[in-house]
Design a protein around this motif. Structure first.
Motif, PDB file in Angstrom:
ATOM      1  N   LEU A  41       0.831  -1.201   0.000  1.00 41.17           N
ATOM      2  CA  LEU A  41       0.000   0.000   0.000  1.00 41.17           C
ATOM      3  C   LEU A  41       0.866   1.251   0.000  1.00 41.17           C
ATOM      4  O   LEU A  41       1.901   1.303   0.670  1.00 41.17           O
ATOM      5  N   ALA A  81      -9.982   4.198  -2.977  1.00 40.13           N
ATOM      6  CA  ALA A  81      -9.167   2.985  -3.076  1.00 40.13           C
ATOM      7  C   ALA A  81      -8.866   2.735  -4.545  1.00 40.13           C
ATOM      8  O   ALA A  81      -9.745   2.877  -5.389  1.00 40.13           O
ATOM      9  N   VAL A  85      -6.649  -2.084  -3.817  1.00 43.12           N
ATOM     10  CA  VAL A  85      -7.008  -1.755  -2.444  1.00 43.12           C
ATOM     11  C   VAL A  85      -8.523  -1.900  -2.320  1.00 43.12           C
ATOM     12  O   VAL A  85      -9.269  -1.414  -3.159  1.00 43.12           O
ATOM     13  N   HIS A  89     -12.670  -1.837   2.974  1.00 41.74           N
ATOM     14  CA  HIS A  89     -11.825  -1.892   4.173  1.00 41.74           C
ATOM     15  C   HIS A  89     -11.041  -0.606   4.398  1.00 41.74           C
ATOM     16  O   HIS A  89     -10.227  -0.530   5.321  1.00 41.74           O
ATOM     17  N   LEU A  90     -11.289   0.396   3.581  1.00 37.27           N
ATOM     18  CA  LEU A  90     -10.637   1.693   3.718  1.00 37.27           C
ATOM     19  C   LEU A  90     -11.574   2.615   4.492  1.00 37.27           C
ATOM     20  O   LEU A  90     -12.738   2.755   4.138  1.00 37.27           O
ATOM     21  N   TYR A 104      -6.816   0.977   7.194  1.00 42.40           N
ATOM     22  CA  TYR A 104      -7.097  -0.094   6.247  1.00 42.40           C
ATOM     23  C   TYR A 104      -7.230  -1.375   7.054  1.00 42.40           C
ATOM     24  O   TYR A 104      -6.326  -1.722   7.815  1.00 42.40           O
ATOM     25  N   TYR A 105      -8.363  -2.044   6.934  1.00 40.66           N
ATOM     26  CA  TYR A 105      -8.690  -3.190   7.777  1.00 40.66           C
ATOM     27  C   TYR A 105      -8.558  -2.793   9.253  1.00 40.66           C
ATOM     28  O   TYR A 105      -8.146  -3.587  10.082  1.00 40.66           O
ATOM     29  N   GLY A 141      -4.386  -6.314   3.958  1.00 38.20           N
ATOM     30  CA  GLY A 141      -4.368  -5.623   5.234  1.00 38.20           C
ATOM     31  C   GLY A 141      -3.398  -6.203   6.240  1.00 38.20           C
ATOM     32  O   GLY A 141      -3.340  -5.754   7.370  1.00 38.20           O
TER      33      GLY A 141
END
Length: 145
Positions: A41, A81, A85, A89-90, A104-105, A141
């Motif tokens: 990321l 995202a 990504v 989960h963002l 993130y996660y 993540g």
């Protein structure tokens, strides 16, 4: 003439709104290739982002000198995202200083001053500082060790 001024102002406001010129800020998290680390990321400028093992879900434990060395990724406008990504989960959460930090996660995201803002650098990987370790993240993540 008086009727034209309000009309011109309304037309200008409509044009700005339609183009998104006012408040059209986004904070992007995407991926990049980092050699042996694989896809990791990065922020919208391609700078590596890290997790801090001392943090808990959507809770930063990095403030003061820590946040100077490991600047939090601050959410500005809409979160975006890209490149693998997961948008689901963002997220962002409120830090103790009132700013919104990207996660993130559930893992708060940071950059590292030692990377110098240079895309592709991962100098912070597996560092031990401020009471815990720092790692880059994969699209799942999870930390890269």
């Amino acid at each position: 003439m008086r009727r034209l001024v309000p009309f011109a102002i309304a037309l200008a406001i409509a044009a700005i709104t339609a183009t998104g010129a006012v408040g059209a800020t986004t904070t992007t998290v995407k991926t990049a290739s980092a050699g042996k680390l694989g896809r990791i990321l990065v922020n919208g400028k391609g700078v590596t982002v890290y997790l801090f093992e001392k943090d808990s879900k959507n809770k930063s434990r990095c403030t003061g000198a820590c946040a100077n060395a490991w600047p939090p990724v601050i959410a500005k406008g809409t979160l975006k995202a890209a490149g693998g990504v997961s948008a689901a989960h963002l997220a962002s959460f409120k830090r103790s200083d009132g700013k919104r930090q990207v996660s993130y996660y559930g893992k708060p995201l940071y950059t590292f001053i030692g990377d110098g803002g240079t895309p592709g650098k991962t100098a912070g990987q597996d560092s031990k500082a401020f009471g815990a370790a720092w790692y880059v993240l994969g699209t799942n993540g999870k930390k890269h060790e």
